[in-house]
Design a protein around this motif. Structure first.
Motif, PDB file in Angstrom:
ATOM      1  N   PRO A   1       6.253  18.296  -2.340  1.00 10.66           N
ATOM      2  CA  PRO A   1       6.554  19.704  -2.515  1.00 10.66           C
ATOM      3  C   PRO A   1       5.328  20.545  -2.658  1.00 10.66           C
ATOM      4  CG  PRO A   1       6.950  18.542  -4.592  1.00 10.66           C
ATOM      5  CD  PRO A   1       6.812  17.558  -3.858  1.00 10.66           C
ATOM      6  N   ASN A   2       4.276  20.141  -2.991  1.00  9.71           N
ATOM      7  CA  ASN A   2       3.103  20.913  -2.762  1.00  9.71           C
ATOM      8  C   ASN A   2       2.017  20.548  -1.683  1.00  9.71           C
ATOM      9  OD1 ASN A   2       3.715  21.895  -5.445  1.00  9.71           O
ATOM     10  ND2 ASN A   2       2.893  20.446  -6.634  1.00  9.71           N
ATOM     11  N   ARG A   3       2.656  19.721  -0.923  1.00  9.84           N
ATOM     12  CA  ARG A   3       2.013  19.282   0.344  1.00  9.84           C
ATOM     13  C   ARG A   3       0.388  18.671   0.000  1.00  9.84           C
ATOM     14  NH1 ARG A   3       0.283  22.468   3.997  1.00  9.84           N
ATOM     15  NH2 ARG A   3       0.152  24.416   3.013  1.00  9.84           N
ATOM     16  N   ILE A   4       0.485  18.069  -1.023  1.00  8.18           N
ATOM     17  CA  ILE A   4      -0.952  17.467  -1.442  1.00  8.18           C
ATOM     18  C   ILE A   4      -1.118  16.276  -0.492  1.00  8.18           C
ATOM     19  CG2 ILE A   4      -1.748  15.863  -3.270  1.00  8.18           C
ATOM     20  CD1 ILE A   4      -0.433  17.449  -5.163  1.00  8.18           C
ATOM     21  N   LEU A   5       0.109  15.663   0.005  1.00  6.21           N
ATOM     22  CA  LEU A   5      -0.309  14.443   0.916  1.00  6.21           C
ATOM     23  C   LEU A   5       0.196  14.944   2.434  1.00  6.21           C
ATOM     24  CD1 LEU A   5       2.079  11.821  -0.978  1.00  6.21           C
ATOM     25  CD2 LEU A   5      -0.620  12.263  -1.088  1.00  6.21           C
ATOM     26  N   THR A   6      -0.636  14.398   3.303  1.00  4.75           N
ATOM     27  CA  THR A   6      -0.503  14.679   4.701  1.00  4.75           C
ATOM     28  C   THR A   6      -0.780  13.582   5.550  1.00  4.75           C
ATOM     29  OG1 THR A   6      -0.890  16.446   6.217  1.00  4.75           O
ATOM     30  CG2 THR A   6      -3.094  15.331   5.083  1.00  4.75           C
ATOM     31  N   ASN A   7      -0.646  13.869   7.017  1.00 12.98           N
ATOM     32  CA  ASN A   7      -0.514  12.736   7.886  1.00 12.98           C
ATOM     33  C   ASN A   7      -1.942  11.984   7.915  1.00 12.98           C
ATOM     34  OD1 ASN A   7       1.889  12.857   8.952  1.00 12.98           O
ATOM     35  ND2 ASN A   7       1.403  13.919  10.970  1.00 12.98           N
ATOM     36  N   GLY A   8      -2.055  10.677   7.865  1.00  8.74           N
ATOM     37  CA  GLY A   8      -3.481  10.110   7.650  1.00  8.74           C
ATOM     38  C   GLY A   8      -4.046   9.896   6.370  1.00  8.74           C
ATOM     39  N   ASN A   9      -3.321  10.312   5.282  1.00 12.57           N
ATOM     40  CA  ASN A   9      -3.948   9.935   3.991  1.00 12.57           C
ATOM     41  C   ASN A   9      -3.675   8.259   3.905  1.00 12.57           C
ATOM     42  OD1 ASN A   9      -2.755  12.963   2.336  1.00 12.57           O
ATOM     43  ND2 ASN A   9      -4.716  12.259   3.268  1.00 12.57           N
ATOM     44  N   SER A  10      -4.434   7.681   2.728  1.00 12.62           N
ATOM     45  CA  SER A  10      -4.495   6.420   2.641  1.00 12.62           C
ATOM     46  C   SER A  10      -4.473   6.295   1.092  1.00 12.62           C
ATOM     47  CB  SER A  10      -5.783   5.777   3.147  1.00 12.62           C
ATOM     48  OG  SER A  10      -6.950   6.235   2.546  1.00 12.62           O
ATOM     49  N   GLY A  11      -4.146   5.059   0.767  1.00 10.93           N
ATOM     50  CA  GLY A  11      -4.004   4.954  -0.843  1.00 10.93           C
ATOM     51  C   GLY A  11      -3.380   3.499  -0.900  1.00 10.93           C
ATOM     52  N   GLU A  12      -2.896   3.332  -2.127  1.00  5.57           N
ATOM     53  CA  GLU A  12      -2.247   1.850  -2.626  1.00  5.57           C
ATOM     54  C   GLU A  12      -0.645   2.107  -3.159  1.00  5.57           C
ATOM     55  OE1 GLU A  12      -4.607  -0.265  -5.196  1.00  5.57           O
ATOM     56  OE2 GLU A  12      -5.819  -1.158  -3.722  1.00  5.57           O
ATOM     57  N   ILE A  13       0.138   1.572  -2.733  1.00  9.22           N
ATOM     58  CA  ILE A  13       1.309   1.559  -3.083  1.00  9.22           C
ATOM     59  C   ILE A  13       1.393   0.500  -4.445  1.00  9.22           C
ATOM     60  CG2 ILE A  13       3.805   0.540  -2.866  1.00  9.22           C
ATOM     61  CD1 ILE A  13       3.574   3.312  -1.797  1.00  9.22           C
ATOM     62  N   LYS A  14       2.101   0.634  -5.514  1.00  6.22           N
ATOM     63  CA  LYS A  14       2.180  -0.069  -6.595  1.00  6.22           C
ATOM     64  C   LYS A  14       3.458  -0.490  -6.841  1.00  6.22           C
ATOM     65  CE  LYS A  14      -0.911   0.151 -10.011  1.00  6.22           C
ATOM     66  NZ  LYS A  14      -1.663   0.785 -11.342  1.00  6.22           N
ATOM     67  N   ILE A  15       3.948  -1.731  -6.722  1.00  3.97           N
ATOM     68  CA  ILE A  15       5.225  -2.061  -7.052  1.00  3.97           C
ATOM     69  C   ILE A  15       5.575  -2.742  -8.558  1.00  3.97           C
ATOM     70  CG2 ILE A  15       7.013  -3.307  -6.111  1.00  3.97           C
ATOM     71  CD1 ILE A  15       6.206  -3.268  -3.399  1.00  3.97           C
ATOM     72  N   PRO A  16       6.341  -2.206  -9.206  1.00  2.90           N
ATOM     73  CA  PRO A  16       6.509  -2.725 -10.511  1.00  2.90           C
ATOM     74  C   PRO A  16       7.357  -3.996 -10.510  1.00  2.90           C
ATOM     75  CG  PRO A  16       8.159  -1.084 -10.190  1.00  2.90           C
ATOM     76  CD  PRO A  16       7.252  -1.079  -9.002  1.00  2.90           C
ATOM     77  N   GLN A  17       6.956  -4.699 -11.524  1.00  9.03           N
ATOM     78  CA  GLN A  17       7.671  -6.111 -11.884  1.00  9.03           C
ATOM     79  C   GLN A  17       7.755  -6.041 -13.301  1.00  9.03           C
ATOM     80  OE1 GLN A  17       6.296  -9.792 -10.299  1.00  9.03           O
ATOM     81  NE2 GLN A  17       8.370 -10.850 -10.620  1.00  9.03           N
ATOM     82  N   THR A  18       9.080  -5.885 -14.011  1.00  9.66           N
ATOM     83  CA  THR A  18       9.057  -6.188 -15.523  1.00  9.66           C
ATOM     84  C   THR A  18       9.539  -7.343 -15.994  1.00  9.66           C
ATOM     85  OG1 THR A  18       9.748  -3.732 -15.552  1.00  9.66           O
ATOM     86  CG2 THR A  18      10.429  -5.079 -17.280  1.00  9.66           C
ATOM     87  N   PHE A  19       8.630  -7.820 -16.968  1.00 11.00           N
ATOM     88  CA  PHE A  19       9.119  -9.263 -17.433  1.00 11.00           C
ATOM     89  C   PHE A  19       9.635  -8.922 -19.116  1.00 11.00           C
ATOM     90  CE2 PHE A  19       5.462  -9.367 -14.400  1.00 11.00           C
ATOM     91  CZ  PHE A  19       5.825 -10.553 -13.864  1.00 11.00           C
ATOM     92  N   GLU A  20      10.775  -9.406 -19.026  1.00 11.23           N
ATOM     93  CA  GLU A  20      11.484  -9.071 -20.344  1.00 11.23           C
ATOM     94  C   GLU A  20      11.180 -10.328 -21.475  1.00 11.23           C
ATOM     95  OE1 GLU A  20      13.302  -6.830 -21.223  1.00 11.23           O
ATOM     96  OE2 GLU A  20      13.740  -5.799 -19.199  1.00 11.23           O
ATOM     97  N   ASP A  21      10.808 -10.271 -22.516  1.00 13.43           N
ATOM     98  CA  ASP A  21      10.470 -10.985 -23.632  1.00 13.43           C
ATOM     99  C   ASP A  21       9.551 -12.046 -23.142  1.00 13.43           C
ATOM    100  OD1 ASP A  21      12.089  -9.557 -25.539  1.00 13.43           O
ATOM    101  OD2 ASP A  21      13.897 -10.664 -24.745  1.00 13.43           O
ATOM    102  N   ALA A  22       8.452 -11.715 -22.566  1.00 17.24           N
ATOM    103  CA  ALA A  22       7.690 -12.759 -21.935  1.00 17.24           C
ATOM    104  C   ALA A  22       6.549 -13.325 -23.071  1.00 17.24           C
ATOM    105  CB  ALA A  22       6.774 -12.191 -20.514  1.00 17.24           C
TER     106      ALA A  22
END
Length: 377
Positions: A267-288
């Motif tokens: 909504p605030n146009r912070i991101l634009t074409n050509g930006n880079s970064g890292e995607i973080k995918i969560p994984q939850t461990f129950e009662d580990a």
């Protein structure tokens, strides 16, 4: 003889006293070697870990702006980053020669029309054959087609935005000769109200990921995937969460990876074409089962902890191999090797060897595990 017996008795008594003294010294030395060590009771917790993957950002709509005719740029009517509407003129090309061609083509149309108008009454009076009139009409149509083509090229000299969006980098300026065959576009116009984040998993990661996702079909699994986070190039986490919405159905043979696409609101146009970064995918461990990383050590590629074991005579630290599922911040999620309720040496493990007698001093788990950010679901 009596003196000899007496000397033997004195020697025997002396040896006995020395032996007793040595035993006492050994016991005292053993007691001195039994040092105190902090220990904690292994807990279970629900924690969330994140897997990170490099990503590139593109607008949901990213359209290249190219010339359809050759010509010199006479006007650049927008600037980089400017918001434009579909159909808005962005560039103008020189049209003087095209205008001259158009005038000539228009004259040809008029001449052909005059010829058709002249032949019509002659055909009606059977003075000439209708074939002559049809030939004249064909020439008129050809003249009109040529004029329309030139007029279209004049229109193409006004290069317009193909979509609503924001102007990207402008690579060509006034006075530059451009043509449809140029390898680079004049600019791009992107709709960045939402952006796509593209990233890839290798084949093993993909199979593990898709097999653990909830759902029976591929579509259900994608729909049920948890929101993902984006870490921007400056190391800060983007405020909006994204959603994985597409997974390539084929493995890239050259890289052995599977590409994913996530979508993020912008909504605030912070991101634009050509930006880079890292995607973080969560994984939850129950009662580990978890242990602090600082309470472990590595040897020949294997990870160990010192587990506290009570024997008949004392308490010892036994080196115990553990199998790790994944690290989560400063913790390890444990697959096997120790269980909830086991007691483990908290720190100072560099001073220990397998079977070392210790004096356990229990400490709270959190005092060893901090700093730790736990995410509960």
């Amino acid at each position: 003889m009596r003196n000899i017996i007496k000397h033997i008795a004195v020697l025997t008594a002396t040896l006995t006293l020395i032996s007793c003294g040595d035993d006492q010294n050994a016991q005292q030395a053993g007691q001195q070697r039994t040092m105190p060590f902090p220990v904690f009771e292994v807990p279970t917790q629900t924690v969330t870990g994140y897997s990170s993957y490099p990503t590139s950002i593109e607008g949901v709509i990213s359209s290249e702006v190219r010339a359809k005719v050759s010509g010199y740029i006479t006007d650049v009517l927008v600037d980089e980053g400017e918001k434009v509407k579909k159909g808005q003129i962005l560039f103008k090309l020189e049209t003087e020669s095209l205008n001259q061609e158009a005038d000539a083509a228009k004259a040809n149309v008029n001449a052909a029309q005059v010829e058709v108008d002249k032949l019509k009454p002659l055909v009606e009076k059977d003075i000439i054959s209708e074939v002559q009139l049809e030939t004249a009409k064909a020439k008129l149509q050809q003249a009109k087609s040529n004029y329309n083509s030139i007029s279209a090229n004049i229109g193409y000299a006004n290069i317009k935005s193909p979509v609503n969006g924001y102007v990207g980098s402008i690579r060509f300026r006034r006075g530059v000769l451009i043509s449809p065959s140029d390898p680079q576009p004049l600019t791009t116009v992107a709709d960045i109200s939402e952006v796509y984040a593209y990233f890839s998993l290798n084949e093993d990661e993909y199979l593990d990921f898709i097999n653990t996702a909830e759902g029976k079909t591929r579509e259900e699994k994608i729909k049920n995937m948890p929101p993902v986070k984006l870490v921007m190039a400056n190391g800060k986490t983007y405020a909006e969460e994204g959603k994985i919405e597409a997974i390539n159905s084929q493995v890239n043979k050259s890289t052995g990876s599977v590409s994913f696409r996530a979508i993020f609101p912008n909504p605030n146009r912070i991101l634009t074409n050509g930006n880079s970064g890292e995607i973080k995918i969560p994984q939850t461990f129950e009662d580990a089962v978890v242990v602090p990383q600082r309470s472990t050590y590595e040897q020949q590629g294997q990870t160990y902890v010192y587990k506290v074991v009570e024997t008949d005579s004392n308490t010892v630290a036994n080196s115990t191999q553990i199998k790790i599922t994944t690290p989560v911040k400063n913790l390890y999620v444990i697959e096997s090797g120790i269980e909830k309720g086991d007691k483990v040496i908290a720190k100072g493990i560099g001073k220990l060897k397998n079977g070392t007698p210790i004096k356990p001093q229990e400490v709270p788990f959190d005092s060893i595990a901090k700093p730790m950010e736990q995410v509960f679901r």
